[in-house]
Design an enzyme around this catalytic site. Structure first.
Site, short mmCIF file in Angstrom:
data_model
loop_
_atom_site.label_atom_id
_atom_site.label_comp_id
_atom_site.label_asym_id
_atom_site.label_seq_id
_atom_site.Cartn_x
_atom_site.Cartn_y
_atom_site.Cartn_z
N ASN A 10 0.85 -1.19 0.00
CA ASN A 10 0.00 0.00 0.00
C ASN A 10 0.87 1.23 0.00
O ASN A 10 0.42 2.34 0.25
CB ASN A 10 -0.92 0.02 1.22
CG ASN A 10 -2.22 -0.69 0.91
OD1 ASN A 10 -2.65 -0.72 -0.25
ND2 ASN A 10 -2.83 -1.30 1.91
N ASN A 11 2.17 1.01 -0.26
CA ASN A 11 3.11 2.11 -0.29
C ASN A 11 3.04 2.76 -1.68
O ASN A 11 3.43 2.16 -2.68
CB ASN A 11 4.51 1.55 0.01
CG ASN A 11 5.59 2.61 -0.02
OD1 ASN A 11 5.56 3.51 -0.84
ND2 ASN A 11 6.56 2.47 0.86
N HIS A 13 4.66 5.15 -3.04
CA HIS A 13 5.95 5.39 -3.70
C HIS A 13 6.40 4.13 -4.43
O HIS A 13 6.82 4.17 -5.58
CB HIS A 13 7.03 5.75 -2.68
CG HIS A 13 6.76 7.00 -1.93
ND1 HIS A 13 7.14 8.23 -2.40
CD2 HIS A 13 6.15 7.21 -0.75
CE1 HIS A 13 6.78 9.15 -1.53
NE2 HIS A 13 6.17 8.57 -0.52
N LYS A 14 6.30 3.00 -3.70
CA LYS A 14 6.73 1.74 -4.31
C LYS A 14 5.86 1.38 -5.50
O LYS A 14 6.34 0.93 -6.52
CB LYS A 14 6.60 0.60 -3.28
CG LYS A 14 7.67 0.57 -2.25
CD LYS A 14 7.52 -0.76 -1.54
CE LYS A 14 8.33 -0.87 -0.30
NZ LYS A 14 8.08 -2.13 0.37
N ASP A 70 10.48 -7.19 0.05
CA ASP A 70 10.94 -6.78 1.37
C ASP A 70 12.34 -6.22 1.19
O ASP A 70 13.15 -6.80 0.45
CB ASP A 70 10.94 -7.95 2.35
CG ASP A 70 10.92 -7.46 3.79
OD1 ASP A 70 10.12 -6.55 4.11
OD2 ASP A 70 11.71 -7.96 4.61
N THR A 71 12.59 -5.09 1.82
CA THR A 71 13.86 -4.40 1.62
C THR A 71 14.56 -4.15 2.94
O THR A 71 13.90 -3.90 3.96
CB THR A 71 13.60 -3.03 0.92
OG1 THR A 71 13.13 -3.28 -0.39
CG2 THR A 71 14.85 -2.18 0.85
N GLY A 151 11.60 6.71 2.99
CA GLY A 151 12.49 5.87 3.80
C GLY A 151 13.84 6.54 4.05
O GLY A 151 13.92 7.71 4.42
N ARG A 179 15.33 -2.07 -5.59
CA ARG A 179 14.01 -2.54 -6.01
C ARG A 179 13.89 -2.52 -7.53
O ARG A 179 13.36 -3.45 -8.14
CB ARG A 179 12.90 -1.68 -5.37
CG ARG A 179 11.51 -2.31 -5.53
CD ARG A 179 10.47 -1.63 -4.68
NE ARG A 179 10.78 -0.24 -4.43
CZ ARG A 179 11.38 0.23 -3.33
NH1 ARG A 179 11.65 -0.57 -2.34
NH2 ARG A 179 11.68 1.50 -3.22
#
Ligand code: IMP
Length: 195
Positions: A10-11, A13-14, A70-71, A151, A179
């Site tokens: 739900n990010n 930016h991503k 996942d980062t 982030g 990413r």
């Protein structure tokens, strides 16, 4: 017709970053689009484990093809911390600023500032599971630079560049980021399967 693929996030930016790479061929839908607003557990102790956990959660709810990422930011002088705990480095409800401040404090005047961002992506496609990885090396700056991104972007400067991620054009960040690289591997795999 474009193939529907859920991005377990739900990010915004991503979502924007990933759509820039995959949008032409895939109909990328987010958790918001599906009306899934539950907290998805991320209790594994590796990035790969968390990515798989999130993808399996959504796949079991929707039966749709999906992928999750996942980062972690791995800082050499901190023995790989914050790593898989990057999102909650300064505590459960830490803001981006809280996390960056804690990181800058932890490094202090240390001149060893090498770090890398690493992303794991787990894909569930036609009930089979696949993993992809992307990383980028850089340094942790002494202070925050720039206001874009999210982030740890203001304190991370990738090698061979003289801007932080938060000072870069989104398209430049995407082309070299952890990413971005992981998503490109995912895209190549999907396009190959789709031929
Ligand atoms: P997540 O697992 O992708 O949610 O990310 C874990 C932590 O790393 C969060 O604190 C994010 O803000 C941070 N993070 C993830 N991707 C990036 C990025 O591209 N730039 C800066 N920080 C990021």
């Amino acid at each position: 017709m474009k193939q529907k693929l859920v991005f377990v996030t739900n990010n915004s930016h991503k979502l924007r970053e990933v759509k820039e790479i995959l949008d032409e061929k895939f109909d990328i839908v987010s958790l918001n689009d599906l009306g899934i607003d539950e907290e998805i557990p991320e209790t594994a102790d590796t990035l790969e484990g968390n990515a798989l956990q999130k993808a399996r959660f959504v796949h079991s709810r929707t039966q749709l093809n999906c992928f999750a990422d996942d980062t972690g930011l791995e800082v050499e002088a901190l023995e790989g911390a914050p790593g898989v705990y990057s999102a909650r480095y300064a505590g459960e409800n830490a803001s981006f600023d809280d996390n960056m401040n804690k990181l800058l404090d932890a490094l202090g005047e240390n001149s060893k500032r090498k770090a890398s961002f690493r992303t794991a992506i787990a894909l569930i496609l036609d009930d089979a599971e696949y993993l992809f990885e992307g990383s980028v090396e850089g340094i942790i700056l002494n202070e925050k630079h720039g206001i874009d991104g999210f982030g740890y972007d203001p304190v991370f400067q990738p090698i061979e560049h003289n801007q932080s991620f938060a000072e870069m054009e989104a398209s430049l960040k995407n082309s070299i980021s952890h990413r971005g690289r992981a998503v490109k591997k995912l895209a190549l795999f999907l396009l190959d399967k789709n031929e």
